[in-house]
Design a protein around this motif. Structure first.
Motif, mmCIF file in Angstrom:
data_model
loop_
_atom_site.group_PDB
_atom_site.id
_atom_site.type_symbol
_atom_site.label_atom_id
_atom_site.label_comp_id
_atom_site.label_asym_id
_atom_site.label_seq_id
_atom_site.Cartn_x
_atom_site.Cartn_y
_atom_site.Cartn_z
ATOM 1 N N VAL A 78 0.844 -1.197 0.000
ATOM 2 C CA VAL A 78 0.000 0.000 0.000
ATOM 3 C C VAL A 78 0.880 1.248 0.000
ATOM 4 O O VAL A 78 0.674 2.171 -0.798
ATOM 5 N N THR A 79 1.874 1.268 0.862
ATOM 6 C CA THR A 79 2.757 2.434 0.959
ATOM 7 C C THR A 79 3.517 2.663 -0.340
ATOM 8 O O THR A 79 3.614 3.790 -0.831
ATOM 9 N N VAL A 80 4.052 1.599 -0.905
ATOM 10 C CA VAL A 80 4.793 1.719 -2.168
ATOM 11 C C VAL A 80 3.861 2.180 -3.287
ATOM 12 O O VAL A 80 4.192 3.072 -4.062
ATOM 13 N N SER A 81 2.688 1.584 -3.357
ATOM 14 C CA SER A 81 1.747 1.917 -4.430
ATOM 15 C C SER A 81 1.184 3.327 -4.299
ATOM 16 O O SER A 81 0.874 3.960 -5.302
ATOM 17 N N GLU A 82 1.034 3.812 -3.074
ATOM 18 C CA GLU A 82 0.591 5.198 -2.893
ATOM 19 C C GLU A 82 1.557 6.157 -3.575
ATOM 20 O O GLU A 82 1.154 7.029 -4.343
ATOM 21 N N ASN A 83 2.819 5.961 -3.280
ATOM 22 C CA ASN A 83 3.824 6.877 -3.808
ATOM 23 C C ASN A 83 4.015 6.705 -5.311
ATOM 24 O O ASN A 83 4.085 7.690 -6.043
ATOM 25 N N MET A 84 4.102 5.485 -5.775
ATOM 26 C CA MET A 84 4.299 5.259 -7.205
ATOM 27 C C MET A 84 3.042 5.611 -8.001
ATOM 28 O O MET A 84 3.131 6.129 -9.114
ATOM 29 N N GLY A 85 1.873 5.341 -7.435
ATOM 30 C CA GLY A 85 0.626 5.713 -8.114
ATOM 31 C C GLY A 85 0.494 7.217 -8.250
ATOM 32 O O GLY A 85 0.073 7.728 -9.296
ATOM 33 N N ALA A 86 0.865 7.937 -7.215
ATOM 34 C CA ALA A 86 0.816 9.400 -7.282
ATOM 35 C C ALA A 86 1.842 9.921 -8.279
ATOM 36 O O ALA A 86 1.548 10.809 -9.083
ATOM 37 N N LEU A 87 3.028 9.365 -8.252
ATOM 38 C CA LEU A 87 4.079 9.786 -9.172
ATOM 39 C C LEU A 87 3.674 9.536 -10.622
ATOM 40 O O LEU A 87 3.758 10.418 -11.468
ATOM 41 N N TRP A 88 3.218 8.324 -10.901
ATOM 42 C CA TRP A 88 2.841 7.984 -12.274
ATOM 43 C C TRP A 88 1.489 8.561 -12.662
ATOM 44 O O TRP A 88 1.123 8.563 -13.832
ATOM 45 N N GLY A 89 0.732 9.055 -11.704
ATOM 46 C CA GLY A 89 -0.533 9.708 -12.033
ATOM 47 C C GLY A 89 -0.341 11.104 -12.577
ATOM 48 O O GLY A 89 -1.178 11.626 -13.311
ATOM 49 N N VAL A 90 0.785 11.714 -12.251
ATOM 50 C CA VAL A 90 1.070 13.056 -12.741
ATOM 51 C C VAL A 90 1.415 13.023 -14.229
ATOM 52 O O VAL A 90 1.022 13.912 -14.986
ATOM 53 N N ALA A 91 2.147 12.008 -14.667
ATOM 54 C CA ALA A 91 2.581 11.930 -16.065
ATOM 55 C C ALA A 91 1.409 11.955 -17.050
ATOM 56 O O ALA A 91 1.397 12.778 -17.972
ATOM 57 N N PRO A 92 0.392 11.099 -16.891
ATOM 58 C CA PRO A 92 -0.720 11.171 -17.833
ATOM 59 C C PRO A 92 -1.471 12.497 -17.762
ATOM 60 O O PRO A 92 -1.929 13.010 -18.790
ATOM 61 N N LEU A 93 -1.587 13.073 -16.566
ATOM 62 C CA LEU A 93 -2.266 14.368 -16.456
ATOM 63 C C LEU A 93 -1.512 15.459 -17.209
ATOM 64 O O LEU A 93 -2.124 16.314 -17.857
ATOM 65 N N LEU A 94 -0.204 15.431 -17.127
ATOM 66 C CA LEU A 94 0.580 16.415 -17.860
ATOM 67 C C LEU A 94 0.435 16.240 -19.368
ATOM 68 O O LEU A 94 0.263 17.217 -20.105
ATOM 69 N N VAL A 95 0.501 14.994 -19.831
ATOM 70 C CA VAL A 95 0.372 14.750 -21.271
ATOM 71 C C VAL A 95 -1.025 15.128 -21.753
ATOM 72 O O VAL A 95 -1.191 15.774 -22.794
ATOM 73 N N VAL A 96 -2.048 14.763 -20.985
ATOM 74 C CA VAL A 96 -3.417 15.118 -21.357
ATOM 75 C C VAL A 96 -3.582 16.632 -21.371
ATOM 76 O O VAL A 96 -4.199 17.193 -22.280
ATOM 77 N N SER A 97 -3.030 17.297 -20.385
ATOM 78 C CA SER A 97 -3.200 18.748 -20.332
ATOM 79 C C SER A 97 -2.434 19.444 -21.453
ATOM 80 O O SER A 97 -2.823 20.526 -21.878
ATOM 81 N N VAL A 98 -1.351 18.832 -21.947
ATOM 82 C CA VAL A 98 -0.637 19.406 -23.097
ATOM 83 C C VAL A 98 -1.386 19.132 -24.389
ATOM 84 O O VAL A 98 -1.592 20.027 -25.207
ATOM 85 N N LEU A 99 -1.814 17.890 -24.576
ATOM 86 C CA LEU A 99 -2.447 17.505 -25.840
ATOM 87 C C LEU A 99 -3.868 18.025 -25.981
ATOM 88 O O LEU A 99 -4.276 18.456 -27.052
ATOM 89 N N PHE A 100 -4.628 17.937 -24.930
ATOM 90 C CA PHE A 100 -6.061 18.204 -25.027
ATOM 91 C C PHE A 100 -6.483 19.329 -24.096
ATOM 92 O O PHE A 100 -7.514 19.243 -23.427
ATOM 93 N N THR A 101 -5.705 20.385 -24.038
ATOM 94 C CA THR A 101 -5.955 21.488 -23.112
ATOM 95 C C THR A 101 -7.388 22.004 -23.163
ATOM 96 O O THR A 101 -8.043 22.095 -22.127
ATOM 97 N N PRO A 102 -7.928 22.363 -24.340
ATOM 98 C CA PRO A 102 -9.303 22.902 -24.340
ATOM 99 C C PRO A 102 -10.340 21.901 -23.833
ATOM 100 O O PRO A 102 -11.254 22.265 -23.101
ATOM 101 N N LEU A 103 -10.180 20.629 -24.203
ATOM 102 C CA LEU A 103 -11.147 19.617 -23.778
ATOM 103 C C LEU A 103 -11.009 19.325 -22.287
ATOM 104 O O LEU A 103 -11.992 19.238 -21.551
#
Length: 170
Positions: A78-103
């Protein structure tokens, strides 16, 4: 009467926002890899945290130390997955916000109070989860309180993906 009035497949074109044909596939590959890795860690987080609370409760009810030990061991992924899930959750949000900003921006505005739940809910879920793990031995004689803390973290963890899913649907 003929009921097949809708086409079988409605294509959803992906907007390219002017990116050239070389850069767009790179961003899409990053997006898919980021989401897959994030989802794997989040599934481990959700499953391990739920199983830990379940076995903690079961061990308390049946007075079986084996279930209690299994529940305690499940707090490590749980502890490992919390940190890695949060870390890897930022990457898709950044890519989505770059590619599909208006949407993405329009969808995020529509459910902005829920986006605040991502921030505050994550903070609270992490704190409850750490409290659950690191007070394990101190609260051995107060199992109902300890199980309540674990249940609060699990409940918070299970509400967070709903915000992301509703944003994607918007």
């Amino acid at each position: 009467m003929h009921f097949n009035m809708l086409p079988n497949d409605i294509s959803l074109p992906i907007p390219t926002w002017g990116l050239d044909s070389v850069l767009m596939p790179v961003f899409l590959i990053l997006l898919v890899v980021g989401f897959v890795v994030h989802i794997v860690f989040i599934n481990v987080l959700l499953g391990s945290s739920l199983a830990s609370v379940y076995y903690n409760r079961k061990g308390a009810i049946e007075k079986n130390p084996v279930y209690d030990r299994v529940a305690y061991l499940l707090t490590t992924p749980v502890t490992v997955s919390e940190n890695m899930g949060a870390l890897w959750g930022v990457a898709p949000l950044l890519v989505v916000s770059v590619l599909f900003t208006p949407l993405f921006y329009a969808a995020a505005i529509m459910n902005s109070p829920q986006w605040l739940h991502i921030i505050y809910g994550n903070i609270a879920a992490f704190l409850f989860s750490y409290l659950y793990k690191f007070t394990w031995h101190k609260l051995e004689n107060r199992k109902p309180l300890h199980i309540l803390i674990g249940t609060a973290s699990v409940a918070l963890f299970f509400t967070l993906p709903l915000v992301f899913m509703s944003t994607v649907q918007l």
